[in-house]
Design a protein around this motif. Structure first.
Motif: not given
Lengths: 335, 335
Positions: A136-137, B127-137
């Motif tokens: 989940k991370a 603020g800040d925004t990060k995007v991680v690949e599907k399945g990594k969060a």
């Protein structure tokens, strides 16, 4: 405590959470503001104008040549304060950990944060830990927020920029991006590029004290060109840079040619763009080069009175083209 | 912009990131400190003593009866400042988003944050925004950090606690925990319990103004007993609470009996434990009950001069037992 893996209970707020805080976090970050372990840190206001910033770090892998997610998270917040003209003072650190992370790895990251903070005179005064189930991370995400003070008389920002101002970069671009590619195994060549990850507060303070600095930015995600676009947009002016003046390491240029990346769009984690009044540009450059982190500094261009909000690149052939922000994703999870 | 899903490019710092910031974040959080979109927000120091706090939120699911991860993230930071006696003023918001999240859901969470902040007089300034690949969060994690000012003359904290002080809880315990269980489908009964998620700064300010408050804490993760243990440890005193005085909703008690949970260990997100001088306990209770968020407040016990660092529970039968912090994980990702 430092052997074994992170369990969900480490994030439950109970006994294991408390032991983790005592044995790993408090031990590394030890300072009188953190030690009461209250839900908030209390400190005397350091001055009239405060700067406040935050970033989350999701870099993958968490260790790379020249740094790790911990060093990155402390430098990143220091640098976001420093480029606003602020002296970084207090920081928060919040961890989202994937169940199963080795405690030893967490401790290594935390020690790297502590070392970087100590070197920079910043205290990590408050924090949080959450643990999520396996899958989940991705191992470890860190958020840092920071508070700094802007010394009296210091006023920097894109609104001060004027046509004629010089655009200066503190050193070579693209190093951090290539170091992460290297760790990911994307590069088969034998290149020796390390991340430039470093705290820029002393460099910022040195250039500000020349009295000629209009604005500063650290060109992280999106690289040099993206950050120049932000400066152009915020100031309402155009920016013209000369390609041949932009310092790029030979190895970085080589890797980029092979893999199809542009070093001007690759992330940096220890570089600063400085906009300086025309008459003071050489003084600013000199001040930069005196600092080890600015030894490769170059004047790369100028603020112009046309093409408002745009960045123009003059190639070595003398042709000019508009360089836009990237519309896609060049290299995910670079910071 | 509000239809579609989050792509990796939304976190790349380029065009899509900028559009997301403009159309979703800036639109909802609009204020003069955020609008320059610099890497840091600058504001005048609000007073002599500042409080600083942070928390990351990983609650699953991100929407639940009575709230969502956005409301939770704003209330949580407000409450961590409020229980330190501080007036919450400025907040940062940082998002780690899993690729594929619906933009509509993100916008809903952001609007919920904006609404809660507005209600509480808090401004989200950076603020800040990060995007991680599907399945990594897991869909969406949020970090908030907050800065507040401690008014002159206000001094609260566990070090002020003394034997004889009253222990007061501002209302029923366990509501948030049960609301999340309900949303997770763990409860087959038809129960109507909503999360108590709420900003406590007005309640805190009201009780502090009685002049009798020694310390405050919000019993979130780990619940009432864990937080009482923290107060006992920090103060070096013992705490004795009477089970029959602890307010618990009938539905919460029922669900806990069936599922084998203890409401005294379940998370709360809009409750406050207040330690008040013996002579002022009734005044504090009165001040609490005047506020809608404190209407069910009760005196549940007292600080004692024995059993240093321990929490004792007196059952309705008159027997006493030590209630420790949980050593396992009762309900992961509750906040």
């Amino acid at each position: 405590m430092k052997s074994g893996t992170i369990l969900l209970s480490h994030g439950a707020g109970g006994k294991l959470s408390h032991r983790l805080i005592q044995d790993v976090f408090l031990k590394a970050f030890k300072n009188p503001f953190l030690e009461p372990l209250n839900d908030q840190a209390v400190f005397p206001s350091p001055g009239k104008r405060l700067a406040f910033t935050t970033d989350s770090y999701v870099v993958s892998p968490i260790f790379f040549p020249g740094g790790d997610i911990g060093k990155l998270s402390v430098c990143g917040t220091i640098n976001d304060l420093a480029v606003g003209g602020a002296t970084p003072l207090y920081m928060s650190a919040s961890f989202i950990i994937e169940e199963g992370l080795e405690l030893e790895e967490l401790a290594k990251v935390v020690e790297s944060m502590a070392k970087t903070a100590l070197m920079a005179g910043v205290q990590i005064v408050t924090g949080d830990t959450k643990v999520v189930e396996k899958g989940k991370a991705d191992r470890l995400f860190i958020n840092t927020a920071g508070v700094g003070v802007i010394p009296d008389g210091v006023d920097v920002g894109p609104s001060f920029m004027e046509p004629g101002d010089a655009v200066i970069i503190s050193g070579t671009v693209g190093d951090h991006g290539v170091s992460v590619m290297r760790e990911r195994g994307m590069i088969t060549l034998d290149v020796d590029v390390e991340s430039d990850c470093a705290p820029l507060h002393e460099l910022a303070s040195a250039v500000v004290s020349t009295g000629f600095v209009k604005a500063m930015r650290d060109p992280t995600r999106g690289g040099l060109i993206t950050t120049l676009n932000e400066l152009a947009l915020s100031s309402g002016h155009g920016i013209l840079v000369k390609e041949e003046n932009i310092p790029v390491k030979e190895e970085v240029r080589g890797v980029c040619e092979i893999l199809g990346f542009d070093p001007m769009y690759l992330a940096n984690e220890g570089k600063m763009i400085c906009i300086a009044g025309k008459d003071g540009a050489k003084d600013v450059l000199k001040a930069m080069r005196k600092n080890p982190l600015g030894k490769d500094a170059e004047i790369i261009g100028e603020v112009i009175g046309e093409r408002s909000g745009k960045v123009l690149l003059e190639t070595s052939l003398g042709t000019r083209r508009i360089m836009e922000m990237l519309s896609g994703e060049q290299l995910p999870r670079i910071c």
